[in-house]
Write an enzyme that holds these catalytic residues in place. Structure first.
Site, short mmCIF file in Angstrom:
data_model
loop_
_atom_site.label_atom_id
_atom_site.label_comp_id
_atom_site.label_asym_id
_atom_site.label_seq_id
_atom_site.Cartn_x
_atom_site.Cartn_y
_atom_site.Cartn_z
N CYS A 61 0.83 -1.22 0.00
CA CYS A 61 0.00 0.00 0.00
C CYS A 61 0.86 1.26 0.00
CB CYS A 61 -0.94 0.01 1.21
SG CYS A 61 -2.13 -1.34 1.17
N ASP A 120 -6.59 -11.53 -0.67
CA ASP A 120 -7.26 -11.05 -1.89
C ASP A 120 -7.70 -12.16 -2.83
OD1 ASP A 120 -6.50 -8.67 -0.77
OD2 ASP A 120 -5.19 -8.02 -2.39
#
Length: 550
Positions: free
Chosen positions: A43, A286
């Site tokens: 991120c 994910d």
């Protein structure tokens, strides 16, 4: 002795490895990562490109050596698991440096392969100036292209988290930037009227924003290190670099080949204990479908928070505990220049699609006491069940205090609080930090008024379809109409004059009241209905309408 193999060494995999070791000193734990790096802050990648995070090494949270030293985990980078034999309980691993292969047995296998960027089948897309961003090598390639080619213009396709963060990074580097988004808004987790605040911010910063536009083809002009992009509206765009950030899809190749069950949305299917249909194989992050906290249905939410929590729980369960995952709310926030936009739970688009009953409230109020310097407007949307008062979702945009309000709503929703209970939240107040009636309290008051029938709402999307039996009343001061705009056809009676001028309004029509943010409109609404008029108040006022239409 339990032997645990982990495929994928970023959020879910690294969390599981560390947790498993904390629970058992005896377990043999091997983590495979096909790339060069484990436990890196994916991120943070756009923020290194843009220069906010100067030191590249800060993105590396652990190395194979540090993992071994602290957690006694055998981390094998540049080792890709290419096959699973469920009967023999073993995996086939390829060393990507020399292409040699070997087998490794397991008692438990954890799949945490993540999600890969979607690269559409567009003519000319495979060229050296087109990049996506998933890992550190991707980041390094983007930085190298910038250093070598010094592009004067960059195009980002996709208005999600990565697309917006990359747009801001290039702007920060002084590179002219275009952002192309196929939908009619950026940041699809929020609704369009909330995204409108960010559309305005993007334009104000000089970014060339294209909504409702798709990329059709790419031509690589190799002689001048540039690309010519053709868009589906017939326009062309010359650019020095192209970033594809249109979303991600679960990496399921290994799971599919192993015969593990894949859900309808395309992610690996797991139960509440993070087990696949093979009880010895777990999956997190994910790559999986998880349970939506609000609806209980399956969903795909590629966020780091859920992945880390799932990895921890999977490790617990492999080592004999019984921890169940409680669902994903999709709580998320994104910085866009000076603004933040955030959401939790369901948005209005999803509620409409799933035929879930809902009502909504908007408030636009100060992030802290308005008389203390530095207060900024927080624009806040609350979605709720009008009968039960159940919290369905919340969204916020503004320059300050957005994270605080959405975090409060995420906690309230997870705790099962109702709109009625939300009124009673006791939040910190001192002028530099908050208000005596916080944004959350105010939104709950508005919502509760709707539920109790103390307010009859009308929303921005109904204003353009008023009938001859309705009259539009603007209760702001005349000076405001000149400076911030107004709705065509409205008559103007300031709220402070309304009692004395009420006889100017017809009783045989419904009076549709609006002010700037809905507060004075509510005062006017109560005056009118208490005097026998039929009325409705525009929730969120002219500000909501204006940004919804922007």
């Amino acid at each position: 002795m339990t032997k645990i193999l982990i495929v994928g060494g970023v959020a879910g995999g690294a969390s599981a490895a560390a947790r498993a070791r904390r629970l058992s000193e005896d377990a043999e734990i091997i983590m495979f990562e096909r790339g060069e790096f484990v436990s890196f802050a994916n991120c943070g990648l756009p923020y290194h490109i843009g220069g906010d995070i100067q030191d590249r090494s800060k993105l590396l949270l652990q190395t194979p050596a540090s993992f071994l030293a602290r957690f006694n985990v055998d981390v094998r980078v540049m080792n890709e698991v290419i096959g699973v034999d469920r009967e023999k309980k073993s995996v086939t691993v390829r060393n990507t440096l020399d292409n040699s292969e070997y087998q490794e047995s397991y008692d438990f296998l954890l799949l945490s392969p993540g999600a890969a960027p979607i690269i559409p089948n567009i003519a000319g897309i495979n060229n050296p100036l087109t990049h996506s961003l998933r890992n550190i090598p991707d980041m390094d390639k983007i930085i190298k292209t910038i250093e070598i080619n010094k592009p004067k213009h960059v195009t980002v396709v996709g208005g999600g988290f990565i697309g917006l963060e990359m747009m801001e990074a290039f702007h920060q580097l002084g590179i002219n930037t275009s952002l192309i988004e196929m939908a009619d808004q950026i940041m699809t987790p929020v609704d369009r009227e909330m995204a409108g605040f960010i559309h305005q911010e993007i334009k104000d910063k000089g970014v060339d924003l294209h909504l409702n536009i798709a990329l059709e083809s790419v031509l690589h002009n190799s002689d001048q290190q540039s690309l010519t992009l053709t868009l589906n509206n017939g326009d062309t765009l010359d650019t020095g670099m192209l970033i594809m950030a249109i979303g991600v899809r679960p990496e399921t190749k290994l799971a599919v080949e192993a015969g593990l069950k894949i859900g309808e949305l395309g992610g690996i299917q797991t139960n509440e204990f993070m087990q696949t249909n093979d009880p010895s194989i777990y999956a997190v992050g994910d790559a999986i479908e998880e349970k939506d906290f609000v609806t209980g249905e399956q969903t795909l939410v590629p966020l780091a928070g859920p992945a880390n929590r799932q990895g921890r729980m999977a490790a617990d369960n492999m080592l004999g505990r019984s921890e169940s995952y409680q669902g994903t709310q999709g709580t998320a926030i994104c910085k866009v220049f000076d603004f933040a936009i955030a959401s939790t739970g369901k948005n209005e688009k999803q509620l409409k699609r799933d035929n879930i009953r809902y009502e909504k409230a908007y408030v636009h109020t100060a992030s802290h006491a308005s008389y203390y310097p530095g207060a900024e407007v927080v624009s806040f949307k609350l979605l709720f069940d009008p009968e039960s008062g159940k919290i369905l979702g919340a969204q916020a945009a503004g320059k300050d205090g957005v994270d605080k309000r959405i975090d409060i709503m995420a906690v309230a929703q997870r705790a099962g609080m109702t709109i009625e209970q939300l009124q009673h939240l006791e939040l910190t107040y001192a002028p530099p930090f908050g208000s005596a009636k916080d944004v959350i309290n105010q939104a709950a008051f508005v919502a509760n008024n709707i539920i109790k029938g103390d307010s009859t709402p009308i929303h921005f999307d109904e204003i353009d379809d008023l009938t001859d039996n309705q009259l539009l009343l603007d209760v702001r001061n005349p000076g405001e109409l000149k400076t911030v705009g107004y709705l065509e056809g409205a008559i103007n009676i300031p709220v402070d004059q309304l009692r004395d001028r009420m006889n100017e309004l017809p009783k045989d029509k419904e009076i549709v009241i609006y002010c700037q943010v809905g507060l004075r409109g509510n005062v006017a609404y109560r005056q009118l209905v208490n005097n026998g008029y039929k009325a409705r108040n525009l929730i969120g006022g002219y500000r909501t309408y204006k940004f919804a239409k922007a």
